[in-house]
Design an enzyme around this catalytic site. Structure first.
Site, short mmCIF file in Angstrom:
data_model
loop_
_atom_site.label_atom_id
_atom_site.label_comp_id
_atom_site.label_asym_id
_atom_site.label_seq_id
_atom_site.Cartn_x
_atom_site.Cartn_y
_atom_site.Cartn_z
CD GLU A 79 -2.99 0.85 -4.00
OE1 GLU A 79 -3.82 0.47 -4.84
OE2 GLU A 79 -3.09 0.65 -2.76
NE ARG B 60 -3.91 -1.93 -0.20
CZ ARG B 60 -3.89 -2.92 -1.10
NH1 ARG B 60 -2.94 -2.99 -1.99
NH2 ARG B 60 -4.83 -3.84 -1.10
CB SER C 220 17.54 14.70 2.17
OG SER C 220 18.44 13.76 2.72
#
Length: 162
Positions: free
Chosen positions: A107, A104, A130
């Site tokens: 995703e 997830r 960073s």
């Protein structure tokens, strides 16, 4: 031809080295055995929660003192304490990408990554966030439709300099 070997002259108290991945598995087992939560361990080490958890799972080197204290808290042997201090190969096993929680995150970054990149460039200019000079935190936020997971990435902006 006859080969002869002589035993190693290492002290009897030396334990075989373990990898960062093996140390992480032993840390997970010890945490379950001791009943200590990640937050309690981080608090006792005096270090940020997410950093401590990542370090104990092999993604950051711990100082000798942090590793020693973690070893005492979790009942870890010297080989694990030593592994906790080793420089890691950062990143994760590609097989972990199939874990639903980790997937997830992939995703979410696949969907929102391009938009976040555009917004960072619009707000800060040509550069990156960073992941080295970086903090990350996680929190729970109550919501009538079900509690929310709040993840905060706090990275220093690094501008491209030509």
């Amino acid at each position: 031809m006859t080969l002869t070997t002589t035993p190693a002259s290492a002290p009897a108290t030396t334990t075989p080295p373990v990898t960062k991945a093996e140390a992480a598995a032993l840390v997970r087992a010890a945490r379950t055995r001791t009943g200590l939560g990640w937050a309690e361990i981080a608090d006792r080490l005096g270090a940020p929660l997410v950093w401590t958890t990542a370090a104990l799972l092999g993604q950051h080197p711990m100082t000798a003192e942090q590793a020693r204290l973690a070893g005492e808290l979790l009942g870890l042997d010297e080989s694990v304490v030593t592994a906790l201090q080793d420089q890691p190969y950062r990143g994760s096993d590609p097989a972990l990408a199939s874990d639903p929680t980790i997937y997830r995150f992939h995703e979410a970054l696949s969907v929102y990554g391009p938009a976040l990149k555009e917004l960072i460039h619009e707000e800060f200019g040509d550069g990156i966030m960073s992941a080295i000079n970086f903090k990350v935190d996680i929190a729970r936020r109550p919501d009538p439709d079900g509690d929310r997971v709040v993840v905060t990435f706090d990275g220093k902006f690094l501008d491209y300099r030509w």
